[in-house]
Every structure is written in structure tokens, then in C-alpha cells.
Enzyme design. Structure first.
Site, PDB file in Angstrom:
ATOM      1  N   GLU A 120      -9.137  10.054 -60.791  1.00 22.78           N
ATOM      2  CA  GLU A 120      -8.182   9.114 -61.393  1.00 22.78           C
ATOM      3  C   GLU A 120      -8.876   7.790 -61.716  1.00 22.78           C
ATOM      4  O   GLU A 120      -8.613   7.186 -62.757  1.00 22.78           O
ATOM      5  CB  GLU A 120      -7.020   8.864 -60.430  1.00 22.78           C
ATOM      6  CG  GLU A 120      -6.078  10.056 -60.330  1.00 22.78           C
ATOM      7  CD  GLU A 120      -5.007   9.892 -59.267  1.00 22.78           C
ATOM      8  OE1 GLU A 120      -3.955  10.515 -59.406  1.00 22.78           O
ATOM      9  OE2 GLU A 120      -5.232   9.151 -58.288  1.00 22.78           O
ATOM     10  N   LYS A 130       7.826   1.625 -55.394  1.00 22.51           N
ATOM     11  CA  LYS A 130       6.371   1.453 -55.335  1.00 22.51           C
ATOM     12  C   LYS A 130       5.931   0.004 -55.522  1.00 22.51           C
ATOM     13  O   LYS A 130       4.756  -0.313 -55.330  1.00 22.51           O
ATOM     14  CB  LYS A 130       5.699   2.320 -56.418  1.00 22.51           C
ATOM     15  CG  LYS A 130       6.052   3.795 -56.353  1.00 22.51           C
ATOM     16  CD  LYS A 130       5.508   4.415 -55.099  1.00 22.51           C
ATOM     17  CE  LYS A 130       5.732   5.916 -55.008  1.00 22.51           C
ATOM     18  NZ  LYS A 130       5.067   6.706 -56.008  1.00 22.51           N
TER      19      LYS A 130
HETATM   20  C1  5RP Z   1      -2.593  10.925 -56.648  1.00 16.65           C
HETATM   21  C2  5RP Z   1      -2.015   9.593 -56.907  1.00 16.65           C
HETATM   22  C3  5RP Z   1      -0.580   9.553 -57.323  1.00 16.65           C
HETATM   23  O1  5RP Z   1      -0.490   9.038 -58.607  1.00 16.65           O
HETATM   24  C4  5RP Z   1       0.172   8.681 -56.367  1.00 16.65           C
HETATM   25  O2  5RP Z   1      -0.015   9.218 -55.045  1.00 16.65           O
HETATM   26  C5  5RP Z   1       1.663   8.615 -56.681  1.00 16.65           C
HETATM   27  O3  5RP Z   1       2.206   9.900 -56.552  1.00 16.65           O
HETATM   28  P1  5RP Z   1       3.753  10.174 -56.777  1.00 16.65           P
HETATM   29  O4  5RP Z   1       4.029   9.931 -58.215  1.00 16.65           O
HETATM   30  O5  5RP Z   1       3.907  11.618 -56.359  1.00 16.65           O
HETATM   31  O6  5RP Z   1       4.499   9.240 -55.865  1.00 16.65           O
HETATM   32  O7  5RP Z   1      -2.630   8.564 -56.818  1.00 16.65           O
HETATM   33  O8  5RP Z   1      -3.916  10.826 -56.187  1.00 16.65           O
END
Ligand code: 5RP
Length: 228
Positions: A109, A127
Site C-alpha cells: 500500500e 477512523k
Molecule cells: C490494509 C489497510 C486497510 O486499508 C485498513 O486496515 C482499513 O481497513 P478497513 O477499510 O477494513 O477498515 O491498511 O492493510
């Protein structure tokens, strides 16, 4: 919101749908990982099914499976930059710094985010934080002597915990381990100190990479930063 979808899932979908409006024909698009990015991938798949021409770069085996199932053409190699990457996050600060990697895809990522002209976060309102560090910071480490790497991280100081899967230690797509590390304070200097420890492959602190975050909640969808 679809029938039976919980509030949070509806917010994730709403954020992803707003991000789909940024996609233009001919773009190379980075596809993130996680439950929010999944809505973006599925939405992009529908647009491709209706004739939109794009290529995508995936950040995990999970996103690859989903993109292939939706018929999104994938680029395996990249020269130059991606036009747009859309990804979820675990924590987003008011200045658009974020913590990522609770899905375990942080290394790829970060490579893809760094290689993108525009990096846009999508998230439900839970978030957004005032300061990063409400939860642990995922750190991908080499399995070789990982206990010693964990000790060096603990000396920063931090409290590392080896991430587990049902059948043993969790392994990333790169074959590495993940330490989830609690820190009393999270800032850019911490990111640099983590990188100085041999055995640390990458950490989930994404500083100054995102230009915008699309955040959806009960009162609607808002944009932090500039969508461009
Ligand atoms: C994966 C990530 C995801 O984008 C992050 O954990 C958020 O995930 P979600 O949309 O399931 O809450 O960084 O490595």
C-alpha cells in the site's frame, strides 16, 4: 444503503462511491486493501463492465482476487506514476496523515501510495482521530530473528505484539510477520526511528502521502483536503 447493510458498511460504501467519481477513462488506478477499499473495487468493476477503460494496480492478493473477479484489467508493471490510488485507513488525522496496515498490506500500500499522483483515503467517520496513535501501529518485520527486532522496537519505547492468524503467526503477502506496536506518542520522527531498526521492512505510518480523505458518517459525506 442496501437492504440489511449496517450503518458503518453503508458509510464505507458511500465514501467509496464518492471516490469512484474521480476515475476517468484511461487512468491507471491503485486499488487499496480492506473492507472499505473492497466497495471501491466492486464499484470500479461495475464501471468497467459498462465499458470504462482503465488499468489497475493491486496492493494485496485479496484485492487482486476481487479485482479479477470483477473483470478489472491489472497492470503488473509500472513505469512512471499511477493517476489515482484509493485506499482505506485505520486512523486519519486532521492533516491527512494516517495509520494503515491492520489488513496487513501496508508495504505494498505504501509503495503504491508513494507512486501515485493522487492518493485519496476513503473511510467511515470512526477512523478520524485528533492525533494518530489511538490504536497500534502495524510494523512489517522480517521473520529472521524477529524477536530481536521486537526488542529494538520495544526500546523506542513501544509495546510490540506479534500478530496472529488462526493457524499461527500472521504472514503478509511478502512472507513477513507483523508486529502491532502501541506507542505513547506517534509522529514523523517515530517513523524515521522505526526505519533505522534492521529487520523492520515498513511501518504503517503514512505521513504527507494523502491529498484528501472522503469520510462518510450519519450526517453525510465530507471531504478533508483537496480532491484535485
Ligand atoms: C490494509 C489497510 C486497510 O486499508 C485498513 O486496515 C482499513 O481497513 P478497513 O477499510 O477494513 O477498515 O491498511 O492493510
Amino acid at each position: 444503503m442496501l437492504n440489511g447493510e449496517t450503518g458503518l458498511e453503508g458509510h464505507k460504501r458511500a465514501a467509496a462511491e464518492r471516490a469512484l467519481e474521480l476515475v476517468r477513462p484511461g487512468m491507471v488506478v491503485g486499488l487499496g486493501t480492506g473492507t472499505t477499499a473492497r466497495y471501491f473495487i466492486e464499484g470500479l468493476g461495475k464501471l468497467v463492465g459498462r465499458g470504462l477503460q482503465v488499468k489497475a494496480v493491486v496492493t494485496s492478493s485479496d484485492s487482486r482476487r476481487r479485482a479479477e473477479a470483477c473483470g478489472i484489467p491489472l497492470a503488473e508493471r509500472l513505469r512512471g506514476l499511477l493517476d489515482l490510488t484509493v485506499d482505506g485507513a485505520d486512523e486519519i488525522s486532521p492533516s491527512l496523515d494516517c495509520i494503515k496496515g491492520r489488513g496487513g498490506a501496508l508495504l505494498r500500500e505504501k509503495i503504491v501510495a508513494h507512486a501515485s499522483r493522487r492518493f485519496v483515503l476513503i473511510a467511515d467517520h470512526s477512523k478520524v482521530v485528533d492525533h494518530l496513535g489511538r490504536g497500534p501501529v502495524p510494523v512489517e518485520v522480517l521473520p529472521f530473528l524477529w524477536e530481536r527486532t521486537a526488542e529494538a522496537i520495544a526500546a523506542l519505547p513501544g509495546s510490540p505484539e506479534l500478530r496472529l492468524a488462526p493457524d499461527g503467526p500472521f504472514r503478509t503477502d511478502n512472507g513477513n510477520l507483523v508486529l502491532d506496536v502501541r506507542f505513547s506518542a506517534v509522529d514523523q520522527a517515530l517513523g524515521s526511528r522505526l526505519h533505522e531498526i534492521p529487520g523492520v521492512i515498513e511501518h504503517g505510518l503514512f505521513f504527507r502521502l494523502a491529498q484528501a480523505a472522503i469520510v462518510a458518517g450519519p450526517s453525510g459525506t465530507r471531504v478533508l483536503g483537496e480532491l484535485g
